[in-house]
Design a protein around this motif. Structure first.
Motif, PDB file in Angstrom:
ATOM      1  N   THR A 161       0.831  -1.200   0.000  1.00  0.00           N
ATOM      2  CA  THR A 161       0.000   0.000   0.000  1.00  0.00           C
ATOM      3  C   THR A 161       0.868   1.253   0.000  1.00  0.00           C
ATOM      4  N   LEU A 162       1.868   1.273   0.862  1.00  0.00           N
ATOM      5  CA  LEU A 162       2.781   2.409   0.932  1.00  0.00           C
ATOM      6  C   LEU A 162       3.582   2.539  -0.363  1.00  0.00           C
ATOM      7  N   LYS A 163       3.957   1.402  -0.941  1.00  0.00           N
ATOM      8  CA  LYS A 163       4.731   1.410  -2.186  1.00  0.00           C
ATOM      9  C   LYS A 163       3.907   2.028  -3.328  1.00  0.00           C
ATOM     10  N   ARG A 164       2.619   1.644  -3.416  1.00  0.00           N
ATOM     11  CA  ARG A 164       1.746   2.218  -4.460  1.00  0.00           C
ATOM     12  C   ARG A 164       1.528   3.706  -4.243  1.00  0.00           C
ATOM     13  N   LYS A 165       1.333   4.085  -2.982  1.00  0.00           N
ATOM     14  CA  LYS A 165       1.102   5.494  -2.672  1.00  0.00           C
ATOM     15  C   LYS A 165       2.320   6.342  -3.046  1.00  0.00           C
ATOM     16  N   GLU A 166       3.515   5.865  -2.695  1.00  0.00           N
ATOM     17  CA  GLU A 166       4.727   6.619  -3.004  1.00  0.00           C
ATOM     18  C   GLU A 166       4.997   6.643  -4.509  1.00  0.00           C
ATOM     19  N   LYS A 167       4.683   5.534  -5.194  1.00  0.00           N
ATOM     20  CA  LYS A 167       4.868   5.482  -6.639  1.00  0.00           C
ATOM     21  C   LYS A 167       3.919   6.462  -7.323  1.00  0.00           C
ATOM     22  N   LYS A 168       2.678   6.520  -6.847  1.00  0.00           N
ATOM     23  CA  LYS A 168       1.695   7.443  -7.412  1.00  0.00           C
ATOM     24  C   LYS A 168       2.124   8.883  -7.158  1.00  0.00           C
ATOM     25  N   GLN A 169       2.588   9.166  -5.953  1.00  0.00           N
ATOM     26  CA  GLN A 169       3.034  10.516  -5.601  1.00  0.00           C
ATOM     27  C   GLN A 169       4.243  10.915  -6.443  1.00  0.00           C
ATOM     28  N   LYS A 170       5.157   9.971  -6.671  1.00  0.00           N
ATOM     29  CA  LYS A 170       6.339  10.257  -7.476  1.00  0.00           C
ATOM     30  C   LYS A 170       5.952  10.492  -8.931  1.00  0.00           C
ATOM     31  N   ALA A 171       4.984   9.721  -9.443  1.00  0.00           N
ATOM     32  CA  ALA A 171       4.543   9.896 -10.826  1.00  0.00           C
ATOM     33  C   ALA A 171       3.928  11.274 -11.025  1.00  0.00           C
ATOM     34  N   VAL A 172       3.154  11.726 -10.054  1.00  0.00           N
ATOM     35  CA  VAL A 172       2.547  13.057 -10.147  1.00  0.00           C
ATOM     36  C   VAL A 172       3.634  14.124 -10.110  1.00  0.00           C
ATOM     37  N   SER A 173       4.606  13.977  -9.235  1.00  0.00           N
ATOM     38  CA  SER A 173       5.647  14.990  -9.115  1.00  0.00           C
ATOM     39  C   SER A 173       6.567  14.990 -10.335  1.00  0.00           C
ATOM     40  N   ASP A 174       6.806  13.817 -10.956  1.00  0.00           N
ATOM     41  CA  ASP A 174       7.638  13.765 -12.155  1.00  0.00           C
ATOM     42  C   ASP A 174       6.971  14.489 -13.315  1.00  0.00           C
ATOM     43  N   ASP A 175       5.651  14.372 -13.434  1.00  0.00           N
ATOM     44  CA  ASP A 175       4.935  15.055 -14.511  1.00  0.00           C
ATOM     45  C   ASP A 175       4.997  16.571 -14.336  1.00  0.00           C
ATOM     46  N   ASP A 176       4.996  17.033 -13.114  1.00  0.00           N
ATOM     47  CA  ASP A 176       5.011  18.472 -12.855  1.00  0.00           C
ATOM     48  C   ASP A 176       6.388  19.089 -13.063  1.00  0.00           C
ATOM     49  N   VAL A 177       7.442  18.312 -13.013  1.00  0.00           N
ATOM     50  CA  VAL A 177       8.793  18.856 -13.104  1.00  0.00           C
ATOM     51  C   VAL A 177       9.210  19.071 -14.553  1.00  0.00           C
ATOM     52  N   ASP A 178       8.969  18.103 -15.407  1.00  0.00           N
ATOM     53  CA  ASP A 178       9.438  18.167 -16.785  1.00  0.00           C
ATOM     54  C   ASP A 178       8.447  18.906 -17.679  1.00  0.00           C
ATOM     55  N   LEU A 179       9.009  19.665 -18.596  1.00  0.00           N
ATOM     56  CA  LEU A 179       8.180  20.355 -19.585  1.00  0.00           C
ATOM     57  C   LEU A 179       7.842  19.388 -20.709  1.00  0.00           C
ATOM     58  N   THR A 180       6.590  19.401 -21.148  1.00  0.00           N
ATOM     59  CA  THR A 180       6.174  18.577 -22.275  1.00  0.00           C
ATOM     60  C   THR A 180       6.629  19.255 -23.564  1.00  0.00           C
ATOM     61  N   PRO A 181       6.635  18.545 -24.688  1.00  0.00           N
ATOM     62  CA  PRO A 181       6.990  19.190 -25.957  1.00  0.00           C
ATOM     63  C   PRO A 181       6.089  20.398 -26.267  1.00  0.00           C
ATOM     64  N   GLY A 182       4.824  20.298 -25.917  1.00  0.00           N
ATOM     65  CA  GLY A 182       3.910  21.428 -26.117  1.00  0.00           C
ATOM     66  C   GLY A 182       4.316  22.645 -25.289  1.00  0.00           C
TER      67      GLY A 182
ATOM     68  N   TRP B 274       8.745  27.530 -12.939  1.00  0.00           N
ATOM     69  CA  TRP B 274      10.005  28.279 -13.036  1.00  0.00           C
ATOM     70  C   TRP B 274      10.777  27.897 -14.281  1.00  0.00           C
ATOM     71  N   LYS B 275      10.644  26.647 -14.713  1.00  0.00           N
ATOM     72  CA  LYS B 275      11.284  26.244 -15.969  1.00  0.00           C
ATOM     73  C   LYS B 275      10.648  26.982 -17.142  1.00  0.00           C
ATOM     74  N   MET B 276       9.324  27.096 -17.105  1.00  0.00           N
ATOM     75  CA  MET B 276       8.632  27.822 -18.188  1.00  0.00           C
ATOM     76  C   MET B 276       9.063  29.278 -18.220  1.00  0.00           C
ATOM     77  N   VAL B 277       9.201  29.895 -17.053  1.00  0.00           N
ATOM     78  CA  VAL B 277       9.644  31.294 -16.991  1.00  0.00           C
ATOM     79  C   VAL B 277      11.045  31.404 -17.582  1.00  0.00           C
ATOM     80  N   GLY B 278      11.937  30.513 -17.180  1.00  0.00           N
ATOM     81  CA  GLY B 278      13.316  30.555 -17.671  1.00  0.00           C
ATOM     82  C   GLY B 278      13.405  30.355 -19.177  1.00  0.00           C
ATOM     83  N   VAL B 279      12.691  29.353 -19.679  1.00  0.00           N
ATOM     84  CA  VAL B 279      12.723  29.080 -21.120  1.00  0.00           C
ATOM     85  C   VAL B 279      12.098  30.235 -21.890  1.00  0.00           C
ATOM     86  N   SER B 280      11.017  30.806 -21.374  1.00  0.00           N
ATOM     87  CA  SER B 280      10.355  31.936 -22.050  1.00  0.00           C
ATOM     88  C   SER B 280      11.268  33.155 -22.114  1.00  0.00           C
TER      89      SER B 280
END
Length: 179
Positions: free
Chosen positions: A103-124, A152-158
């Motif tokens: 249960t803890l493993k799934r929760k941490e994996k889900k939390q990490k997946a959400v945080s990974d999506d927020d960090v990287d910029l998509t091609p769009g 902050w990445k978007m601000v920097g790239v812009s």
């Protein structure tokens, strides 16, 4: 009178009451089971008192289940990832961070997946930042205010894209005037 002996595992001097003679007790130094002698054997130095200076383990440290390989020894097990001794019912290793509870493993994996999506910029996001510098910078600031790291990445790239577009424009204007 008390029984004195030495732990065979760590060498610590131990004392126990006479009532514990012949029983096993847990060594306070290393935590391993120690067989206490049946009867006290005195050396010439010990007749005048307790010259050994051993630690009194008393009956409060006597754990019969631990002494006979019961549940007390099963309380710890090696971590499969790092090999350190951890509690048998541990959900996560305190040394290496390996998670055992599903249960803890799934929760941490889900939390990490959400945080990974927020960090990287998509091609769009990249195209938006490069082509629409000012507007993308505003969007980046909004994301940053919301606590999303990609803001902050978007601000920097812009800002970088705006600077590059300005340099390209100046160079092109200079080339046109030079003709």
């Amino acid at each position: 009178m008390s029984i004195s002996c030495q732990c065979p595992h760590c060498g610590k001097r131990l004392k126990a009451p006479d009532s514990a003679a012949g029983k096993k007790a847990k060594c306070p130094g290393c935590g391993k089971a120690v067989q206490l002698p049946q009867e006290q054997v005195f050396d010439a130095e010990e007749v005048g008192g307790d010259a050994g200076g051993g630690e009194d383990i008393g009956l409060q440290n006597f754990d019969e289940s631990a002494a006979y390989g019961g549940p007390a020894e099963e309380e710890r097990r090696p971590c499969p990832a790092c090999g350190e001794m951890i509690m048998a019912k541990a959900a996560k290793c305190r040394y290496c961070g390996e998670i055992f509870d599903e249960t803890l493993k799934r929760k941490e994996k889900k939390q990490k997946a959400v945080s990974d999506d927020d960090v990287d910029l998509t091609p769009g996001d990249w195209v938006f930042c490069i082509l629409c510098g000012g507007i993308a910078c505003i969007f980046g600031i909004v994301y940053a205010i919301q606590g999303k790291p990609k803001g902050w990445k978007m601000v920097g790239v812009s800002v970088l894209a705006s600077i590059i577009w300005s340099v390209v424009r100046v160079v092109l204007e200079m080339a046109m005037q030079g003709k």
